[in-house]
Design a protein around this motif. Structure first.
Motif, PDB file in Angstrom:
ATOM      1  N   UNK A 118      -4.211 -22.310  51.665  1.00  0.00           N
ATOM      2  CA  UNK A 118      -4.653 -23.690  51.451  1.00  0.00           C
ATOM      3  C   UNK A 118      -5.947 -23.955  52.208  1.00  0.00           C
ATOM      4  N   UNK A 119      -6.062 -23.348  53.385  1.00  0.00           N
ATOM      5  CA  UNK A 119      -7.266 -23.546  54.191  1.00  0.00           C
ATOM      6  C   UNK A 119      -8.481 -22.938  53.489  1.00  0.00           C
ATOM      7  N   UNK A 120      -8.315 -21.706  52.993  1.00  0.00           N
ATOM      8  CA  UNK A 120      -9.442 -21.037  52.329  1.00  0.00           C
ATOM      9  C   UNK A 120      -9.783 -21.736  51.009  1.00  0.00           C
ATOM     10  N   UNK A 121      -8.747 -22.148  50.271  1.00  0.00           N
ATOM     11  CA  UNK A 121      -8.999 -22.825  48.995  1.00  0.00           C
ATOM     12  C   UNK A 121      -9.729 -24.141  49.209  1.00  0.00           C
ATOM     13  N   UNK A 122      -9.392 -24.839  50.302  1.00  0.00           N
ATOM     14  CA  UNK A 122     -10.084 -26.095  50.584  1.00  0.00           C
ATOM     15  C   UNK A 122     -11.565 -25.865  50.826  1.00  0.00           C
TER      16      UNK A 122
END
Lengths: 203, 306
Positions: A118-122
């Motif tokens: 989720x962090x990388x996708x954000x």
């Protein structure tokens, strides 16, 4: 506002983290046997996802300002691991009730691919949705949506699995294989939501 | 002596491919397996990237095993793995941009691939460099082979192609004479059938994985091996990090076992569960019996083999 709703709908239904993006499959298969553990795990995941995004989003701005974007992976995983440990210690000392509810799940989440995902996708979303002015608030909303989508999948699947317990299954399908096939059917039902964002004119 | 060593190298290499296949037998790395097996080329690309990281991290961790203090080993392993992942990520971006595009977020997510951290904790931290490298290679081949099987089934049934996109992956290095993979679609439409798109969608991924695992179980059953399942802490992919003797699931079930009991009783049960969990977690600082148990259990076969 429309974009915020679109992010929520995408995270929870059309782009469900577990059933469409295959992130967080380990807890999805491992901790979904009972409804209460499924809910506890999902709440812990939502909590850590929000926390991780809140910390890594500004951190990414710092990294990019210093031309260190290639360090993203190393920095993010370390920050998440340290953060989860710290939160566990703080909760144990000061917020006993929350620790009792979530504490046992926290160490499991440190290396959960859903959180790093989720962090990388954000970060990827910043450029992907630049037309909508994707910012910190949107990152938090999409993290929450991802966690809520994980929770929905976990809760639904806990129900399916409790029915599977009593089902008469062929010997070699017993255990994980039938669980995976059940997950396939749950995932197929989520395909029904595809196009909802465009259909409602949200994007 | 030399001969027994030779045998053990062969064993370390082959065990990861069949007997202890990380995906189908140990049920590790399910997320990348499901997500990147939409086509053979994608899956094998992921497998090779993970294998490189696995071999490098196994070598580095094994070489540093006497330097890394056991208290700080997990963060140390994560830093080592993350560094190699970053290197591989940069190489893929530079030389095979098509693979970078199709793997997307799953390329950096090799960091949290349970296979790599699991092998670091269960094998590389206890064995010499060369054996660890061989173990990494074997496990990597096993992972790649499982991804190849999944990818082949899904691509043929779901898209009606085989090895499609191979030109974008290795076309820059090998002369393929214009070969871009097999395409059965024309012949299929001639027969009046179309590929089942559901197989390249997420639902098909779960289904294919379930069926392949059932087949693997059937084979294992014939050979008298145990079924693949997430068994307790030993089989839990997070055992390495979690480091407690009782699983979260079992711990959490304790208060739920007595729904009629008073709230106080339930909450005390929860606190005792939490404190025992905390105690087992603190244990590594003093005598480290807790982290030793789950990997030791998972490592039983390897210990026997040596």
């Amino acid at each position: 506002m429309k974009f915020v709703i679109a992010l929520l709908v995408m995270g929870i239904l059309t782009q469900n983290f577990t059933l469409a993006k295959f992130l967080g499959i380990c807890p999805f298969l491992g901790v979904s046997k009972k409804l209460n553990t499924a809910v506890g795990m999902s709440l812990a995941v939502i909590f850590v996802m929000l926390l991780a995004t809140a910390v890594t989003y500004p951190l990414n701005i710092f990294l990019e300002a210093h031309d260190l974007a290639y360090l993203q992976t190393i920095v993010f995983i370390l920050v998440i691991a340290a953060l989860v440990q710290m939160v566990e210690i703080v909760l144990k000392k000061y917020v006993k009730s929350l620790y009792n509810a979530l504490g046992i799940y926290l160490p499991l989440i440190t290396t959960n691919c859903a959180v790093l995902g989720v962090v990388i996708l954000n970060i990827d979303n910043i450029s992907a949705y630049s037309a909508y002015g994707f910012g910190f608030g949107h990152a938090m909303v999409s993290s929450f949506a991802a966690g809520a989508g994980f929770m929905l999948a976990m809760v639904l699947f806990a129900g399916v699995r409790s029915r599977l317990e009593t089902a008469d299954v062929p010997e070699s399908l017993k255990g994980l294989p039938i669980t995976l096939i059940a997950a396939a059917i749950v995932s197929m039902s989520f395909l029904g939501f595809s196009g909802i964002v465009e259909g409602m004119g949200l994007m | 002596m030399a001969e027994t060593k030779k045998i053990s190298y062969g064993h370390e290499l082959t065990k990861g491919i069949l007997k202890e296949n990380p995906v189908l037998r140990l049920v590790l790395g399910t997320c990348p397996t499901l997500a990147t097996s939409t086509s053979v080329v994608n899956g094998v690309g992921m497998g090779i990237a993970a294998t490189i990281v696995l071999i490098c991290s196994n070598i580095a961790i094994s070489a540093l095993r006497k330097v890394i203090p056991s208290k700080a080993r997990i963060p140390a392993y994560i830093v080592i793995i993350a560094s190699f992942v970053t290197v591989v990520q940069m190489l893929v971006k530079a030389f095979v941009p098509a693979l970078d595009e199709s793997l997307g977020v799953f390329l950096p997510l090799i960091v949290v691939n349970c296979i790599i951290l699991g092998r670091a904790e269960a094998f590389a931290s206890k064995n010499p460099v060369l054996v660890s490298a061989v173990d990494g290679l074997g496990m990597g081949i096993g992972f790649t082979a499982a991804l190849f099987c999944m990818g082949a089934v899904r691509e043929i049934l779901g898209a009606g192609t085989f090895l499609s996109g191979i030109d974008t992956m290795i076309g820059g290095f090998v002369d393929l004479n214009g070969f871009t993979g097999f395409d059965f679609n024309e012949r299929l439409t001639h027969l009046g059938v179309a590929p089942m798109t559901i197989f390249i969608l997420p639902a098909g991924g779960f289904f294919t994985f379930g069926v392949i695992m059932a087949l693997a179980n059937k084979l294992a059953d014939k050979k008298g091996l145990q079924k693949a399942e997430l068994r307790g802490c030993e089989g839990c992919p997070h055992a390495a990090v979690c480091g407690r003797s009782d699983c979260a699931e079992q711990t959490a079930e304790k208060p739920a076992a007595k729904p009629a009991a008073a709230v106080k009783a339930a909450s005390t049960a929860a606190t005792t569960a939490a404190t025992t969990a905390a105690a087992t977690q603190k244990a590594p600082e003093t005598a480290k019996p807790a982290p030793a148990t789950p990997p030791a259990a998972g490592n039983g076969k390897e210990a026997d083999a040596q």
